[in-house]
Design an enzyme around this catalytic site. Sequence first.
Site, short mmCIF file in Angstrom:
data_model
loop_
_atom_site.label_atom_id
_atom_site.label_comp_id
_atom_site.label_asym_id
_atom_site.label_seq_id
_atom_site.Cartn_x
_atom_site.Cartn_y
_atom_site.Cartn_z
N CYS A 274 -70.77 -21.91 43.31
CA CYS A 274 -70.81 -23.16 42.83
C CYS A 274 -71.70 -24.13 43.16
O CYS A 274 -73.11 -24.81 43.70
CB CYS A 274 -70.44 -23.40 41.19
C1 UGA Z 1 -66.46 -26.18 40.82
C2 UGA Z 1 -66.56 -27.71 40.22
O1 UGA Z 1 -65.09 -28.11 40.48
C3 UGA Z 1 -66.48 -27.25 38.64
O2 UGA Z 1 -66.20 -28.74 38.31
C4 UGA Z 1 -67.36 -27.12 38.11
O3 UGA Z 1 -67.50 -26.48 36.82
C5 UGA Z 1 -67.64 -25.09 38.79
O4 UGA Z 1 -67.55 -25.78 40.39
C6 UGA Z 1 -69.38 -24.57 38.96
O5 UGA Z 1 -69.79 -25.76 38.67
O6 UGA Z 1 -69.02 -23.66 37.71
P1 UGA Z 1 -64.90 -24.44 41.69
O7 UGA Z 1 -66.59 -24.04 42.63
O8 UGA Z 1 -64.68 -22.96 40.78
O9 UGA Z 1 -65.79 -25.66 40.72
O10 UGA Z 1 -64.62 -24.76 42.94
P2 UGA Z 1 -63.98 -26.07 43.13
O11 UGA Z 1 -62.38 -26.19 43.40
O12 UGA Z 1 -64.43 -27.04 43.11
O13 UGA Z 1 -63.30 -25.99 45.08
C7 UGA Z 1 -65.41 -25.84 45.47
C8 UGA Z 1 -64.53 -25.92 46.96
O14 UGA Z 1 -64.54 -26.88 47.41
C9 UGA Z 1 -63.71 -24.67 47.14
O15 UGA Z 1 -63.97 -23.86 48.65
C10 UGA Z 1 -62.92 -25.60 48.22
O16 UGA Z 1 -61.59 -25.35 49.02
C11 UGA Z 1 -62.96 -26.75 48.51
N1 UGA Z 1 -62.81 -28.05 48.49
C12 UGA Z 1 -62.04 -28.67 47.15
C13 UGA Z 1 -62.65 -29.14 49.67
O17 UGA Z 1 -63.16 -28.23 51.12
N2 UGA Z 1 -61.49 -29.87 49.45
C14 UGA Z 1 -61.33 -30.74 48.12
O18 UGA Z 1 -60.71 -31.71 48.44
C15 UGA Z 1 -61.72 -30.25 47.51
#
Ligand code: UGA
Length: 588
Positions: A274
Site C-alpha cells: 500500500c
Molecule cells: C497500511 C496502513 O497502516 C493501513 O491503515 C492501510 O489500510 C493499509 O496500509 C492499506 O492502505 O491497505 P499495512 O501496509 O498492512 O497497512 O502495514 P503497516 O502496519 O502500516 O506497515 C507498513 C510498513 O511500515 C511495514 O513494512 C512496517 O514494517 C513498517 N513500519 C511500520 C515501520 O517500519 N515502523 C513503524 O513504526 C511502523
Amino acid sequence: MKDKVLSFFGLGYVGLTSAVCFAHKGFKVIGFDADPEKIKLINSGKPPFYEPQVENLLKEALESRFLSLTHNPAEAIEGSSITFITVGTPSNPDGSINLEQVKSASMQIGQALTKKKGYHLVVVRSTVTPGTTENIIKPIIEGYSRKKCGDTWGLCFNPEFLKEGSAVKDTFNPDRIIIGEFDKASGEMLEKLYKGFYEGEMPKTIRTTLVNAELVKYANNAFLAMKVSFINMMANLCQKLSGADVEVIAEGIGLDKRIGSLFLKAGVGWGGSCFRKDLEALLDFALKNNVELPLVEATLKINNLQPYKLIELAKELIGELNGKKISVLGLAFKPETDDMRDAVSIKIVKKLLDEGACIAVYDPKAMENAKKIFGKGVKYAESIEDCLKNSECALIVTEWEEFKNLKPQNFINLMKIPAVVDGRRIYDVESFSSKLRFAAIGLGEKKYYNPALAANAIIQKNNSILLVKRSIKPFKGLWSLPGGFIEYDETVEESLTREIEEETGLKIKPLKVIGVFSHPLRSPVKHVITICYESIIVGGELKACSESAEVKFFPIDNLPKLAFDHEKILRNYLKLKNTSCSNKKHAA
Ligand code: UGA
C-alpha cells in the site's frame, strides 16, 4: 439491517477479510471474483493469502452458509442490495494508479443493475485517487445501467484502514468510519449497515463528500509512511553520534501527545502493497493538478535508501561481504504475513548478491513467495538454526516473534563469527553488544566498540594447573584458563571468584595480578582485556558446570595447547615462577 444481503466484488485481502467478518456477525454475504481459480480455492476453505483468523472465519462462514461464492457478477448483484467494490488498484509503471479492475467491476455492476428491481447501494472500498468515484465510477455505472445515480441506486466511498497481520482485529475495532456519500440516502444506508455490524458500539463516524473520503485514505497512508521515514531519518543521524540511540529519541518524542508513539519504530524501511503504491499515485495525481508534495517526495526518498543502511552496518562489522556467508532473518514486509510485496528484504538480498555474499534466508511464513522472487540465487533455510549455521553475519530484516526470542548465546553457538545487525531494533543493546559483534539501525557507533574487561585465574596445585574446556564459542573445544567477564557492579576479585565457582565449582581467593593481556580473537567482542590473577583454592568441589564442558588439572610438564592469549599468559606465569624460584635459590 441484517436482512440486507451484501456482495463483495473482488476477494483479495480487503474483500475476503471484510466478507468473512460480516458473515461472522450474521450477515448474508455473496463473494464475487473474476478469477475462477480464486473462487475455487476460497470455496474449499483456503484463503489465497495468509492472514491471522481469516481461515477460521472463512470455514465458519462457509459452514454456516452465511457466505456463498459466485463468478457470475449478475448473480451477486441480483442477490444483494449493497455491493462493495474491493478490487485491486495497482500502480502503472510510471507510478500512476491503474483503475482497470475498478472500471471493469463498475461495468459489470452497471450491466447487472439494468435488470435489478429495488434500490441498490454501491460502496467503493478500493483505494482510488480523488475524484475517481464521482468522475469515473459513477458515469460507468450510469452508462451501463441506464439509471441515474441517486434514483434507484446510491454511491459511497468508504476507505479501509486495515493493517495486514491484524486485519480482522482492525475490522472489528476500527478507530473511525469514514463515509463519503453521493447523496444523503446513500450515506444513511451505509451508516445503518455499520450500526447493525457494531451493535451499539458504533465507532466515531464522519460523513462527508466523496472526494474528502478519497483524500482521507491517501493522507492517512502518506502521514503514516512519513512518520516512519521521519524516525528513520533521525536513526541515520543517531548512527553517526557516539552514545545516541533512536529508540530513546522515539520514546522521548512519542510521549508528546501531539506526536504519539505509534509508527515511530525505526528500521530498514517500510514496505507492503500500500504505502509505495499510494504515495506514488498521490504524487502523480498532485503533479497532474500542478501541485508539489515535497513531504511525500522526501518520505519516498528516505525509504528508498533505508534498506542499504543495513548493508553498510554489516560491512562496518565484518568488512567486505564478498564470499562471506550472510544470514537474512525475515523476508515478509512485516510479521504475521507471508506478503513479500515491496518488502525491503528484496532490495537487501539483491544488494548482498551484488556484493558477492553467499546468502541463506529464512522467514516463518514467506518462504514460498520468496522463492518466486529470488529463484536459485540464495539458500532457503528450513529453520533459524539452519539459516545461522556457520554464518559470518546475521541480518534481522523482519521482527517476527521467534527472532525476538533469540539470545546472544543462540547466535554464538551456531555462527562461525557471531555478528548481528539488528535492522528492526528487537534486541537488548547491552546484552548483545557485550557478548557478540553487534550493530543496529539508529544506534550510535560507540556501542559496539566498548572494550570488555575479563579476569582469569591461574590455579596451581602441586605441579598441576587447572584448565577448562568450554562448550561455547570462541573458546568452544579449546583448553583455557578459568574466568570470565566482569559485571558492572562487581569488583574484579568478586567477579573472578563468582565466575570460577560457576565454571568449576571451586571457591578461590585471588592472590596477586600476573599481568594484563589482550588478543583480537579472544572474544567476538572487540578489544577484550583480561586481568590474570594467581589464585588459590579455598573450598568447593571440582566439577564442570555452567558453560564449561570439562575442568581438569594438567601437570605443568604435560600441558595442552591453550586458546588465544591464554597460552602466552600461562607461559609468562611459569617463567615468572621459575625466575622467582631461581632468585630465591640465589638468595639462599
Ligand atoms: C497500511 C496502513 O497502516 C493501513 O491503515 C492501510 O489500510 C493499509 O496500509 C492499506 O492502505 O491497505 P499495512 O501496509 O498492512 O497497512 O502495514 P503497516 O502496519 O502500516 O506497515 C507498513 C510498513 O511500515 C511495514 O513494512 C512496517 O514494517 C513498517 N513500519 C511500520 C515501520 O517500519 N515502523 C513503524 O513504526 C511502523
